[in-house]
Design an enzyme around this catalytic site. Sequence first.
Site, short mmCIF file in Angstrom:
data_model
loop_
_atom_site.label_atom_id
_atom_site.label_comp_id
_atom_site.label_asym_id
_atom_site.label_seq_id
_atom_site.Cartn_x
_atom_site.Cartn_y
_atom_site.Cartn_z
N ASP A 9 84.50 -56.36 94.93
CA ASP A 9 83.05 -56.16 94.86
C ASP A 9 82.75 -54.65 94.88
O ASP A 9 83.56 -53.86 95.36
CB ASP A 9 82.41 -56.86 96.07
CG ASP A 9 80.93 -56.62 96.16
OD1 ASP A 9 80.23 -56.80 95.15
OD2 ASP A 9 80.46 -56.25 97.25
N ASP A 11 79.05 -52.85 95.50
CA ASP A 11 78.08 -52.43 96.51
C ASP A 11 78.37 -53.07 97.86
O ASP A 11 78.49 -54.30 97.96
CB ASP A 11 76.66 -52.79 96.07
CG ASP A 11 76.30 -52.18 94.72
OD1 ASP A 11 77.13 -51.44 94.18
OD2 ASP A 11 75.20 -52.47 94.21
#
EC number: 3.1.3.15
Length: 363
Positions: A9, A11
């Site tokens: 991922d 953010d």
Amino acid sequence: MTQPTLFIDRDGTLIDEPKTDFQIDSLEKLKLERNVIPALLKLKDHYRFVMVSNQDGLGTSSFPQETFDKPHNAMMELFRSQGIEFDEVLICPHKPEDNCDCRKPKTKLLQKYIDRELFDPATSFVIGDRATDVQLAENLGIRALQYHPEKLNWDLIAEKLLGEAVTNIGDRQPRYAEVVRKTKETDIKVQVWLDETGVNDIKTGVGFFDHMLDQIATHGGFRMNISCKGDLWIDEHHTVEDTALALGTALKQAIGDKRGIARFGFVLPMDECQAQCAMDLSGRPFIKFKAEFKRDKVGDFSTELTEHFFQSIAFTMLATLHIKAKGDNDHHKIESLFKVFGRTLRQAIRIEGNELPSSKGVL
């Protein structure tokens, strides 16, 4: 080519996610998560990196493409300048209400990797900070590491994954166990995943006890589910005792033949309560417990059951356990005992090689 892959991922995992608007739309907002670059440098020879990110409304007036591109491109250039390359960067631009097929935890963004069998399910992971990342891992049939800046940061992730890569844990069975224990007093199911982290689902009917059990898994660096229906109309004794017995059995089964584990763990001090713990997964059950409590209960939990819990889990794990705490606040003392047990267990179950850690050849 099938190979170990990390689906990472962006953010909140690689870079900090602003809690104000959850958008990195300027260079001022771009901030790397602590030690992410050293961690990825350690891992890059063992894993392929694929970035997978949901970017709500990207390309719309609420999040114009050009405001996304500037900090994103700066981030990618920074990674490249340090020798870190991503095989692909896959982004879903849709909002939840769009009901698309590519937004995590759905897997359409990764369809190529699925169809061509480009990742090895036994040695690949999803790394992310949200429950949707954990669900994505489940949908892909691989394991998840739920990033947290304190509980599972990049230093800890690198340590965990390097241990797996170096010892080729992909040739091993996953360290998982499920135990069901039914008596006249309780009906318990425990599931333990020693090589995963994520959301723990713990429901015993005793709120404070649930919180304490979560501390073991969180600080132990693994994931577990526990459900217990006990005779709480009498008291919580059977619930606590039988849960400890079932959890100890599950941990023992998940650890397996102990080949390659560190075996020993030792932690001191912890928190303001000065909790200490020493553990040996020796096959010889013994416990020495020292902690005094001023109150009969903390919340809905009887303080006298603290020692009984650790005694029960030590004997079913066949572990030697020395654990003690001192301090002024009973809540903090009990919590520090569960935390320090988890941290010590993390050390003891860590894979370090392929040998049995015993001069006798048996544990």
